[in-house]
Design an enzyme around this catalytic site. Structure first.
Site, mmCIF file in Angstrom:
data_model
loop_
_atom_site.group_PDB
_atom_site.id
_atom_site.type_symbol
_atom_site.label_atom_id
_atom_site.label_comp_id
_atom_site.label_asym_id
_atom_site.label_seq_id
_atom_site.Cartn_x
_atom_site.Cartn_y
_atom_site.Cartn_z
ATOM 1 N N GLU A 1 0.861 -1.200 0.000
ATOM 2 C CA GLU A 1 0.000 0.000 0.000
ATOM 3 C C GLU A 1 0.886 1.235 0.000
ATOM 4 O O GLU A 1 2.114 1.137 0.081
ATOM 5 C CB GLU A 1 -0.934 -0.025 1.220
ATOM 6 C CG GLU A 1 -1.968 -1.142 1.146
ATOM 7 C CD GLU A 1 -2.831 -1.263 2.385
ATOM 8 O OE1 GLU A 1 -2.917 -0.307 3.157
ATOM 9 O OE2 GLU A 1 -3.406 -2.344 2.576
ATOM 10 N N HIS B 1 -8.664 9.179 3.942
ATOM 11 C CA HIS B 1 -8.301 8.116 3.002
ATOM 12 C C HIS B 1 -8.574 8.640 1.600
ATOM 13 O O HIS B 1 -9.650 9.195 1.341
ATOM 14 C CB HIS B 1 -9.122 6.855 3.274
ATOM 15 C CG HIS B 1 -8.549 5.641 2.610
ATOM 16 N ND1 HIS B 1 -8.535 5.482 1.246
ATOM 17 C CD2 HIS B 1 -7.931 4.556 3.123
ATOM 18 C CE1 HIS B 1 -7.948 4.330 0.950
ATOM 19 N NE2 HIS B 1 -7.566 3.744 2.074
ATOM 20 N N ARG C 1 -0.463 8.609 2.093
ATOM 21 C CA ARG C 1 -1.852 9.049 1.996
ATOM 22 C C ARG C 1 -2.075 10.556 2.005
ATOM 23 O O ARG C 1 -2.958 11.063 1.333
ATOM 24 C CB ARG C 1 -2.612 8.490 3.184
ATOM 25 C CG ARG C 1 -3.317 7.269 2.802
ATOM 26 C CD ARG C 1 -4.007 6.687 3.959
ATOM 27 N NE ARG C 1 -4.033 5.274 3.659
ATOM 28 C CZ ARG C 1 -4.500 4.356 4.453
ATOM 29 N NH1 ARG C 1 -4.981 4.704 5.625
ATOM 30 N NH2 ARG C 1 -4.484 3.102 4.092
ATOM 31 N N HIS D 1 -10.788 9.230 7.860
ATOM 32 C CA HIS D 1 -10.557 7.794 7.983
ATOM 33 C C HIS D 1 -9.930 7.382 9.308
ATOM 34 O O HIS D 1 -10.294 6.363 9.879
ATOM 35 C CB HIS D 1 -9.634 7.382 6.827
ATOM 36 C CG HIS D 1 -9.309 5.931 6.762
ATOM 37 N ND1 HIS D 1 -10.268 4.977 6.547
ATOM 38 C CD2 HIS D 1 -8.129 5.264 6.884
ATOM 39 C CE1 HIS D 1 -9.695 3.777 6.523
ATOM 40 N NE2 HIS D 1 -8.392 3.929 6.747
ATOM 41 N N ARG E 1 -0.153 8.506 9.469
ATOM 42 C CA ARG E 1 0.012 7.056 9.656
ATOM 43 C C ARG E 1 0.328 6.343 8.349
ATOM 44 O O ARG E 1 -0.309 6.592 7.318
ATOM 45 C CB ARG E 1 -1.278 6.473 10.227
ATOM 46 C CG ARG E 1 -1.265 4.963 10.365
ATOM 47 C CD ARG E 1 -2.548 4.482 10.978
ATOM 48 N NE ARG E 1 -3.671 4.708 10.103
ATOM 49 C CZ ARG E 1 -4.253 3.762 9.365
ATOM 50 N NH1 ARG E 1 -3.806 2.521 9.390
ATOM 51 N NH2 ARG E 1 -5.287 4.044 8.613
HETATM 52 P P1 FAD Z 1 -12.530 -0.184 17.161
HETATM 53 O O1 FAD Z 1 -12.278 -1.413 16.398
HETATM 54 O O2 FAD Z 1 -13.166 0.932 16.445
HETATM 55 O O3 FAD Z 1 -13.455 -0.549 18.408
HETATM 56 C C1 FAD Z 1 -13.998 0.472 19.225
HETATM 57 C C2 FAD Z 1 -14.859 -0.172 20.285
HETATM 58 O O4 FAD Z 1 -15.128 0.779 21.311
HETATM 59 C C3 FAD Z 1 -16.228 -0.631 19.792
HETATM 60 O O5 FAD Z 1 -16.506 -1.869 20.385
HETATM 61 C C4 FAD Z 1 -17.198 0.411 20.358
HETATM 62 O O6 FAD Z 1 -18.494 -0.068 20.624
HETATM 63 C C5 FAD Z 1 -16.494 0.734 21.661
HETATM 64 N N1 FAD Z 1 -16.878 2.035 22.205
HETATM 65 C C6 FAD Z 1 -16.560 3.261 21.744
HETATM 66 N N2 FAD Z 1 -17.098 4.212 22.535
HETATM 67 C C7 FAD Z 1 -17.775 3.567 23.513
HETATM 68 C C8 FAD Z 1 -18.559 3.983 24.620
HETATM 69 N N3 FAD Z 1 -18.785 5.273 24.899
HETATM 70 N N4 FAD Z 1 -19.117 3.043 25.406
HETATM 71 C C9 FAD Z 1 -18.943 1.727 25.159
HETATM 72 N N5 FAD Z 1 -18.205 1.267 24.115
HETATM 73 C C10 FAD Z 1 -17.635 2.182 23.316
HETATM 74 N N6 FAD Z 1 -6.123 -0.236 9.710
HETATM 75 C C11 FAD Z 1 -5.163 -1.087 9.307
HETATM 76 O O7 FAD Z 1 -4.134 -1.240 9.976
HETATM 77 N N7 FAD Z 1 -5.342 -1.813 8.156
HETATM 78 C C12 FAD Z 1 -6.448 -1.708 7.389
HETATM 79 O O8 FAD Z 1 -6.574 -2.387 6.387
HETATM 80 C C13 FAD Z 1 -7.446 -0.791 7.782
HETATM 81 N N8 FAD Z 1 -8.548 -0.619 7.018
HETATM 82 C C14 FAD Z 1 -9.549 0.191 7.482
HETATM 83 C C15 FAD Z 1 -10.730 0.290 6.758
HETATM 84 C C16 FAD Z 1 -11.784 1.038 7.241
HETATM 85 C C17 FAD Z 1 -13.055 1.145 6.439
HETATM 86 C C18 FAD Z 1 -11.663 1.709 8.475
HETATM 87 C C19 FAD Z 1 -12.792 2.515 9.023
HETATM 88 C C20 FAD Z 1 -10.474 1.638 9.194
HETATM 89 C C21 FAD Z 1 -9.414 0.881 8.707
HETATM 90 N N9 FAD Z 1 -8.227 0.768 9.416
HETATM 91 C C22 FAD Z 1 -7.256 -0.082 8.986
HETATM 92 C C23 FAD Z 1 -8.088 1.379 10.729
HETATM 93 C C24 FAD Z 1 -8.369 0.316 11.807
HETATM 94 O O9 FAD Z 1 -9.418 -0.522 11.375
HETATM 95 C C25 FAD Z 1 -8.762 0.932 13.127
HETATM 96 O O10 FAD Z 1 -7.860 1.942 13.480
HETATM 97 C C26 FAD Z 1 -8.747 -0.127 14.217
HETATM 98 O O11 FAD Z 1 -9.549 -1.210 13.842
HETATM 99 C C27 FAD Z 1 -9.219 0.458 15.527
HETATM 100 O O12 FAD Z 1 -9.348 -0.580 16.450
HETATM 101 P P2 FAD Z 1 -9.738 -0.257 17.940
HETATM 102 O O13 FAD Z 1 -9.756 -1.555 18.668
HETATM 103 O O14 FAD Z 1 -8.879 0.817 18.462
HETATM 104 O O15 FAD Z 1 -11.216 0.374 17.850
HETATM 105 C C1 SIN Z 2 -6.995 0.390 3.194
HETATM 106 O O1 SIN Z 2 -7.241 -0.799 3.062
HETATM 107 O O2 SIN Z 2 -6.747 1.143 2.254
HETATM 108 C C2 SIN Z 2 -6.986 0.960 4.561
HETATM 109 C C3 SIN Z 2 -5.731 0.598 5.209
HETATM 110 C C4 SIN Z 2 -5.502 1.420 6.416
HETATM 111 O O3 SIN Z 2 -6.278 2.310 6.740
HETATM 112 O O4 SIN Z 2 -4.468 1.169 7.046
#
Ligand code: FAD
Ligand code: SIN
Length: 534
Positions: free
Chosen positions: A115, A243, A290, A351, A386
C-alpha cells in the site's frame, strides 16, 4: 458492579488485551463493554490488512521502520516505531494462533500486499475483508474464556475519578486516578457504575466528526472526550487522516472504502479528463503516502470543480481482481459499476485519527490506573501521518504491552475502599428529550463545520470560523446535557463537539504544514519538532 479488569471497546485493541489478561489471571474477572453489538467496530471494516515484516529475505525491520518514519513526516517517536515494527510479527503470529486466516499463494507462502508509502510487500490480508476475519477470530477466542464477560449495548458516559468523590481536579492535579466508569445500560435505560482497579480504553476513532467518513457510526471519539473531561492529556488531534479513495456515493454514510491495496496491485487514479495525475505530484505516483495522494485528489477536484476523481482498474485480470477484492467487486456491481469496464468514482473521506489519548510505551495514560490503546491512543508511532496498515499492528502491540505492564505490577486487585464512596449518577433536574431534532441537527452542523473548515486544506480564517461555530454548538449542547436525560445520541454529540474542539485547537497551535495538517497560511515546516498537548 465491580470487576478486576475493565475494558471499554471490543475491537482489536480491547479484545487482544482482554484475551491475554483473562488467560493470565484465570481467577479474575475481565469485563468488556461495547456500545452496540460486540462486532460493530472500526476493526470489522478494515480491508487492506496488517503490516509486518514477514519475509526477512526480501524485507527488513529497518525498511518498515524507515517507511513509517517517512510517512510520519518527522514527528514519529523513533523508539516507539522500533518497538511496534520489531514486536509486530510476534503479535500477528498470536492472531494466527487464535485462528485468523490470511491469504496464501499457491506455494503456501503468505500473499503479501503493498500500500501507499510501503517500500516492500508486507501486508497480510484476508481478501478485502481482513478486519472482519480478525474480529471473528478474536471473538471466537474470547468465547473460550469463562472469565470474560462481554456486555454489549452499554454506553460508557464518563470516567470516575477523584472529581466524583468531591475533590477539585484540574489539569495540574497530580495523580488523577481512574476508579471505573459510569455507563448507560441500554437494556435497562439506567445509569450504573462499574468500579475497577484497572481500566483500559479501546474506544477507537472519531471519523463521525466529519460529513464524509469511512468510519461506522460508533466512531465518535468517546474515549478521547472522556479523558479530556477527566483532565487527562490529549495530543496531536490535528492529524486527521483522510483516506484518498472512498467510493463516491452521494447520500450514503459511512462511505464504502476502496482499499489502497487496489492501487498496490496497479490501480491508477485519473481525473475527469482521464489523465493519470499522480505523476505530477510525487515520484511514487499512486503509491505515495496518503496525505500526499489525498491532497492531490483534493486539488484535482477543486481545479475541475468535480466531486470525485476515478480509479481505473480496467486493465486488471478479472479473475485476480475478484479473487483479491470480492467485496469491492460486489459492492461496485451492486451500484452498476463493473470495474472491468467502468472507472470507479472515488473521493477522500475522514478515515483515521493519528493523535488521541497520550500514552507511554506501556499504554499508560496520564491518569493513574487508566490505559489506552488502539485508535483512541496517541503512542508516537504515527507522527504526522500514519503509514497504511500500521494501525491494526499498533493496536495489538500496545494491547500486549498494557497487559505486560499489569502482569509485572500485578495490579489486579479491585479497590474496595472506594466502593461506598462513589456516588450514584445524579439525574436530578433532567427530563426526557422533547425533540431529537435538536441533537440530529447539531450533529449535521458539527460535521459540516469540520468538513468545510477543518478538512484536508486549512487556513487560519477557516480555523477561527470553525472555533466560533463550535463554541455556540458547545454552549447549546451543554445546556441540553444539563436538562435532558442522558442518551447515546446526546453523549456522542457532546463527545464529537469536544473532539472537534481538540482538532481545531491543535490545528490552531500548529503554525506549520506537516503530514496531514496542511495550512496554506503556514506552508513551511517548523524547525521545532513538537507534539501539541491539550
Ligand atoms: P474499534 O475497532 O473501532 O473498536 C472500538 C470499540 O469501542 C467498539 O466496540 C465500540 O463499541 C467501543 N466504544 C466506543 N465508545 C464507547 C462507549 N462510549 N461506550 C462503550 N463502548 C464504546 N487499519 C489497518 O491497519 N489496516 C487496514 O486495512 C485498515 N482498514 C480500514 C478500513 C476502514 C473502512 C476503516 C474505518 C479503518 C481501517 N483501518 C485499517 C483502521 C483500523 O481498522 C482501526 O484503526 C482499528 O480497527 C481500531 O481498532 P480499535 O480496537 O482501536 O477500535
Ligand atoms: C486500506 O485498506 O486502504 C486501509 C488501510 C488502512 O487504513 O491502514
Amino acid at each position: 458492579m465491580q470487576t478486576d479488569f475493565l475494558v471499554i471497546g471490543s475491537g482489536i485493541a480491547g479484545l487482544t488485551f482482554a484475551i491475554k489478561t483473562a488467560k493470565h489471571f484465570p481467577d479474575k474477572k475481565v469485563t468488556v463493554i461495547t456500545k452496540t453489538q460486540s462486532d460493530e467496530t472500526n476493526t470489522k471494516y478494515a480491508q487492506g490488512g496488517i503490516a509486518g515484516v514477514w519475509d526477512e529475505n526480501k524485507d527488513s525491520f529497518e525498511k518498515h521502520i524507515n517507511d513509517t518514519l517517512i510517512a510520519g513526516d518527522g514527528l514519529c517517536d523513533n523508539a516507539i516505531v522500533e518497538i511496534v515494527v520489531k514486536e509486530g510479527p510476534e503479535r500477528i503470529k498470536e492472531l494466527i494462533n487464535y485462528g485468523a486466516s490470511f491469504d496464501k499463494q499457491e506455494n503456501g507462502e503468505y500473499a503479501l500486499g503493498k500500500e501507499g508509502g510501503h517500500s516492500e510487500f508486507r501486508i497480510l490480508h484476508h481478501k478485502d475483508v481482513t478486519g472482519k476475519e480478525m474480529e471473528r477470530a478474536l471473538l471466537h477466542e474470547i468465547a473460550t474464556l469463562s472469565n470474560v464477560e462481554i456486555v454489549s449495548h452499554c454506553f460508557v458516559v464518563d470516567l470516575i475519578t477523584q472529581h466524583h468523590l468531591g475533590y477539585l481536579v484540574t489539569k495540574s492535579t497530580h495523580n488523577i486516578t481512574c476508579f471505573g466508569v459510569y455507563v448507560l445500560n441500554l437494556n435497562s435505560n439506567q445509569i450504573e457504575k462499574i468500579l475497577s482497579h484497572t481500566t483500559l480504553l479501546a474506544t477507537g476513532g472519531c471519523g463521525q466528526a466529519y460529513r464524509t467518513t469511512t468510519n461506522p457510526k460508533i466512531a465518535t471519539g468517546d474515549g478521547v472526550a472522556m479523558v479530556y473531561r477527566a483532565k487527562g492529556r490529549i495530543e496531536n488531534m490535528e492529524f486527521i487522516q483522510f483516506h484518498p479513495t472512498a467510493l463516491y456515493e452521494p447520500g450514503v454514510s459511512p462511505s464504502f472504502l476502496i482499499t489502497e491495496a487496489v492501487r498496490g496491485d496497479g490501480g491508477i487514479l485519473r481525473n475527469k479528463d482521464g489523465e493519470a495525475f499522480m505523476e505530477k505530484y510525487d515520484a511514487r505516483k499512486d503509491l505515495a503516502p496518503r496525505d500526499i495522494v489525498a491532497r492531490a485528489i483534493d486539488n484535482e477536484m477543486k481545479k475541475a470543480g468535480t466531486e470525485c476523481v476515478y480509479l481505473d482498474c480496467r486493465h486488471f485480470d478479472k479473475e485476480k481482481f475478484i479473487h483479491h477484492f470480492p467485496n469491492i467487486y460486489g459492492k461496485c456491481l451492486s451500484i452498476g459499476i463493473d470495474v472491468m469496464q467502468h472507472l470507479i468514482p472515488v473521493a477522500p473521506a475522514a478515515h483515521y485519527s493519528c493523535g488521541g489519548i497520550q500514552t507511554n510505551e506501556y499504554a499508560q495514560t496520564s491518569i493513574t490506573n487508566l490505559y489506552a490503546c488502539g485508535e483512541c491512543a496517541s503512542t508516537g508511532l504515527h507522527g504526522a501521518n500514519r503509514l497504511a496498515s500500521n494501525s491494526l499492528l499498533e493496536a495489538m502491540v500496545f494491547a500486549h504491552r498494557a497487559f505486560e505492564n499489569i502482569k509485572e505490577q500485578n495490579k489486579n486487585t479491585p479497590n474496595p475502599s472506594i466502593e461506598g464512596e462513589v456516588p450514584d449518577w445524579n439525574a436530578l433536574g433532567t427530563s426526557d428529550p422533547r425533540e431529537m431534532i435538536l441533537i440530529t441537527q447539531s450533529l449535521k452542523e458539527l460535521q459540516s463545520i469540520m468538513s468545510d473548515y477543518v478538512g484536508i486544506v486549512r487556513t487560519d480564517v477557516r480555523l477561527e470560523r470553525a472555533m466560533k461555530r463550535l463554541d455556540l454548538l458547545f454552549t447549546e449542547t451543554e445546556e441540553l446535557y444539563r436538562t435532558t436525560k442522558v442518551s447515546p445520541q446526546l453523549c456522542e454529540l457532546r463527545n464529537l463537539i469536544t473532539v472537534g474542539y481538540l482538532i481545531v485547537k491543535g490545528a490552531e497551535f500548529r503554525k506549520e504544514s506537516r503530514g496531514l495538517h496542511y495550512n496554506t497560511d503556514h506552508l513551511e515546516k517548523s524547525k521545532l519538532l513538537q507534539d501539541i498537548v491539550l
